[in-house]
Design a protein around this motif. Structure first.
Motif, PDB file in Angstrom:
ATOM      1  N   GLU A  51      -0.070 -36.436  31.807  1.00 52.51           N
ATOM      2  CA  GLU A  51      -0.679 -35.200  32.294  1.00 52.51           C
ATOM      3  C   GLU A  51      -0.834 -34.210  31.150  1.00 52.51           C
ATOM      4  N   LEU A  52      -1.486 -33.097  31.456  1.00 51.57           N
ATOM      5  CA  LEU A  52      -1.852 -32.146  30.401  1.00 51.57           C
ATOM      6  C   LEU A  52      -0.802 -31.054  30.272  1.00 51.57           C
ATOM      7  N   ARG A  53      -0.466 -30.692  29.026  1.00 51.96           N
ATOM      8  CA  ARG A  53       0.495 -29.620  28.774  1.00 51.96           C
ATOM      9  C   ARG A  53      -0.135 -28.569  27.875  1.00 51.96           C
ATOM     10  N   PRO A  76      -5.776 -29.083  36.900  1.00 55.95           N
ATOM     11  CA  PRO A  76      -5.939 -29.164  38.359  1.00 55.95           C
ATOM     12  C   PRO A  76      -5.870 -30.599  38.887  1.00 55.95           C
ATOM     13  N   TYR A  77      -6.397 -31.532  38.078  1.00 57.53           N
ATOM     14  CA  TYR A  77      -6.448 -32.935  38.531  1.00 57.53           C
ATOM     15  C   TYR A  77      -5.063 -33.568  38.468  1.00 57.53           C
ATOM     16  N   CYS A  78      -4.273 -33.154  37.473  1.00 61.23           N
ATOM     17  CA  CYS A  78      -2.894 -33.657  37.383  1.00 61.23           C
ATOM     18  C   CYS A  78      -2.050 -33.078  38.514  1.00 61.23           C
ATOM     19  N   GLN A 105      -9.913 -44.931  28.697  1.00 67.70           N
ATOM     20  CA  GLN A 105     -10.698 -43.692  28.669  1.00 67.70           C
ATOM     21  C   GLN A 105      -9.784 -42.584  28.147  1.00 67.70           C
ATOM     22  N   GLN A 106     -10.273 -41.356  28.118  1.00 65.92           N
ATOM     23  CA  GLN A 106      -9.578 -40.317  27.357  1.00 65.92           C
ATOM     24  C   GLN A 106      -9.159 -39.098  28.172  1.00 65.92           C
ATOM     25  N   GLN A 107      -9.179 -39.228  29.495  1.00 65.23           N
ATOM     26  CA  GLN A 107      -8.818 -38.055  30.302  1.00 65.23           C
ATOM     27  C   GLN A 107      -7.529 -38.292  31.082  1.00 65.23           C
ATOM     28  N   VAL A 108      -6.817 -37.198  31.343  1.00 64.70           N
ATOM     29  CA  VAL A 108      -5.703 -37.236  32.280  1.00 64.70           C
ATOM     30  C   VAL A 108      -6.196 -36.691  33.617  1.00 64.70           C
ATOM     31  N   PRO A 109      -5.569 -37.041  34.711  1.00 56.74           N
ATOM     32  CA  PRO A 109      -4.342 -37.805  34.866  1.00 56.74           C
ATOM     33  C   PRO A 109      -4.546 -39.313  34.734  1.00 56.74           C
ATOM     34  N   VAL A 110      -3.496 -39.963  34.181  1.00 57.46           N
ATOM     35  CA  VAL A 110      -3.407 -41.417  34.201  1.00 57.46           C
ATOM     36  C   VAL A 110      -2.058 -41.756  34.820  1.00 57.46           C
ATOM     37  N   HIS A 164      -6.783 -44.240  36.394  1.00 60.66           N
ATOM     38  CA  HIS A 164      -7.152 -42.887  35.973  1.00 60.66           C
ATOM     39  C   HIS A 164      -8.111 -42.299  36.987  1.00 60.66           C
ATOM     40  N   ASP A 165      -8.262 -40.989  36.937  1.00 62.39           N
ATOM     41  CA  ASP A 165      -9.097 -40.194  37.842  1.00 62.39           C
ATOM     42  C   ASP A 165      -8.299 -39.886  39.129  1.00 62.39           C
ATOM     43  N   SER A 166      -8.220 -38.585  39.440  1.00 62.75           N
ATOM     44  CA  SER A 166      -7.346 -38.172  40.548  1.00 62.75           C
ATOM     45  C   SER A 166      -7.729 -38.835  41.875  1.00 62.75           C
ATOM     46  N   VAL A 167      -9.019 -38.912  42.179  1.00 56.21           N
ATOM     47  CA  VAL A 167      -9.399 -39.495  43.476  1.00 56.21           C
ATOM     48  C   VAL A 167      -9.112 -41.004  43.484  1.00 56.21           C
ATOM     49  N   ASP A 223      -9.440 -26.025  18.305  1.00 56.27           N
ATOM     50  CA  ASP A 223     -10.786 -26.343  17.806  1.00 56.27           C
ATOM     51  C   ASP A 223     -11.455 -27.380  18.705  1.00 56.27           C
ATOM     52  N   TYR A 224     -10.675 -28.405  19.099  1.00 52.54           N
ATOM     53  CA  TYR A 224     -11.211 -29.465  19.965  1.00 52.54           C
ATOM     54  C   TYR A 224     -11.672 -28.864  21.289  1.00 52.54           C
ATOM     55  N   PHE A 225     -10.830 -28.027  21.882  1.00 45.95           N
ATOM     56  CA  PHE A 225     -11.164 -27.457  23.181  1.00 45.95           C
ATOM     57  C   PHE A 225     -12.421 -26.612  23.077  1.00 45.95           C
ATOM     58  N   THR A 285     -15.625 -28.920  22.444  1.00 47.57           N
ATOM     59  CA  THR A 285     -16.041 -29.755  23.581  1.00 47.57           C
ATOM     60  C   THR A 285     -16.522 -28.897  24.746  1.00 47.57           C
ATOM     61  N   ARG A 286     -15.833 -27.807  25.012  1.00 41.51           N
ATOM     62  CA  ARG A 286     -16.220 -26.978  26.171  1.00 41.51           C
ATOM     63  C   ARG A 286     -17.501 -26.206  25.884  1.00 41.51           C
ATOM     64  N   GLU A 287     -17.663 -25.724  24.656  1.00 38.54           N
ATOM     65  CA  GLU A 287     -18.888 -24.973  24.358  1.00 38.54           C
ATOM     66  C   GLU A 287     -20.102 -25.895  24.437  1.00 38.54           C
TER      67      GLU A 287
HETATM   68  N1  LIG Z   1     -12.557 -36.609  37.448  1.00 42.09           N
HETATM   69  C1  LIG Z   1     -11.312 -36.544  36.713  1.00 42.09           C
HETATM   70  C2  LIG Z   1     -11.329 -35.337  35.799  1.00 42.09           C
HETATM   71  C3  LIG Z   1     -10.188 -35.363  34.811  1.00 42.09           C
HETATM   72  C4  LIG Z   1     -10.308 -34.291  33.727  1.00 42.09           C
HETATM   73  O1  LIG Z   1     -11.348 -33.624  33.588  1.00 42.09           O
HETATM   74  N2  LIG Z   1      -9.230 -34.135  32.950  1.00 42.09           N
HETATM   75  C5  LIG Z   1      -9.214 -33.202  31.829  1.00 42.09           C
HETATM   76  C6  LIG Z   1      -8.001 -32.288  31.920  1.00 42.09           C
HETATM   77  S1  LIG Z   1      -8.127 -31.152  33.242  1.00 42.09           S
HETATM   78  C7  LIG Z   1      -9.017 -33.998  30.540  1.00 42.09           C
HETATM   79  O2  LIG Z   1      -8.221 -34.898  30.478  1.00 42.09           O
HETATM   80  N3  LIG Z   1      -9.750 -33.661  29.482  1.00 42.09           N
HETATM   81  C8  LIG Z   1      -9.557 -34.332  28.243  1.00 42.09           C
HETATM   82  C9  LIG Z   1     -10.494 -33.876  27.181  1.00 42.09           C
HETATM   83  O3  LIG Z   1     -11.224 -32.907  27.409  1.00 42.09           O
HETATM   84  O4  LIG Z   1     -10.447 -34.470  26.107  1.00 42.09           O
HETATM   85  C10 LIG Z   1     -10.153 -36.500  37.718  1.00 42.09           C
HETATM   86  O5  LIG Z   1     -10.373 -36.097  38.876  1.00 42.09           O
HETATM   87  O6  LIG Z   1      -9.053 -36.915  37.365  1.00 42.09           O
END
Ligand SMILES: N[C@@H](CCC(=O)N[C@@H](CS)C(=O)NCC(=O)O)C(=O)O
Length: 228
Positions: free
Chosen positions: A6-8, A18-20, A52-57, A66-69, A127-129, A132-134
């Motif tokens: 999960e994300l910290r 929120p997904y974690c 893949q690269q997102q949490v939650p796993v 992976h993926d909350s749903v 910097d990463y955040f 990627t978000r911008e």
């Molecule tokens: N659809 C995914 C979305 C997961 C997601 O967006 N996770 C974000 C954290 S809130 C993440 O891991 N981002 C990694 C990144 O931006 O590199 C779910 O429901 O689990």
């Protein structure tokens, strides 16, 4: 062994995704214990097992999901007692709720929360955040963030839930279940980041407090950022 990646934030105890949060609430619902593996945005190596690269796993024995749903579906299939989503049509309706909530509620909340997320993340993630978000938002963090407009849009988006929760204590009825956790994860996101951009005396505000009490009674106090 069951592990939740999960994300910290900079503080390893500040868990704000929120997904974690959805998955934490779902694991509590099922009565399943787990080891938390808190990661920064840029800690990608531990996620390699999920492809893949997102949490939650969730790693549950030999299964990695992976993926909350998808994790909710996995939990219902593997541990059928106390369904989260249910099966068949119930499962697809929950997925529909998730899509609607994602579009209607997440964007207004993001306008409120973006500066707070940026403030709490580790220096190594900044910097990463930002980049990627911008790129995803098509705007700088500062141009996108608008807490006042976000709070107004959030109130409009929550109107159907406000009416629904005036009639029953939880979105899923007399007790919390999958719908409460799918939506509630977004509220935990805000709460952990030190804000509640909704009326705390509204039906939605009372529902969230009920869900938070339910979680804290079972799991202890939730770490909250002190930003204000
Ligand atoms: N659809 C995914 C979305 C997961 C997601 O967006 N996770 C974000 C954290 S809130 C993440 O891991 N981002 C990694 C990144 O931006 O590199 C779910 O429901 O689990």
């Amino acid at each position: 062994m069951r592990e939740l990646f999960e994300l910290r934030g900079a503080d390893p105890q500040l868990l704000f995704s929120p997904y974690c949060w959805r998955v934490r609430l779902a694991l509590l619902h099922k009565g399943l214990e787990f080891e938390s593996r808190p990661l920064r945005f840029t800690d990608k190596q531990p996620l390699a097992c999920s492809g893949q690269q997102q949490v939650p796993v969730l790693r549950d024995g030999d299964s990695v999901v992976h993926d909350s749903v998808a994790i909710f579906r996995y939990l219902d299939r593997t541990y059928p007692d106390k369904p989260l989503l249910g099966a068949g049509l119930a499962e697809s309706r929950a997925a529909l709720l998730e899509r609607v909530i994602f579009h209607a509620v997440r964007m207004p909340l993001l306008k409120v929360l973006l500066p707070r997320v940026f403030a709490v993340i580790d220096a190594a993630d900044k910097d990463y955040f930002r980049s990627t978000r911008e790129k995803a938002l098509g705007a700088t963090l500062e141009a996108f963030a608008d807490p006042e407009a976000g709070a107004v849009q959030l109130k409009q988006a929550l109107a159907p839930l406000e009416a629904w929760l005036a009639e029953q204590p939880y979105l899923d009825g007399e007790a919390p279940a999958g719908s409460d956790y799918l939506v509630g994860g977004l509220f935990f996101w805000a709460w952990c980041l030190g804000t509640q951009p909704w009326a705390t005396d509204s039906a939605v505000g009372v529902w969230f407090q009920r869900l938070l009490n339910h979680y804290q009674t079972a799991c202890g106090p939730v770490k909250r950022a002190a930003l204000d």
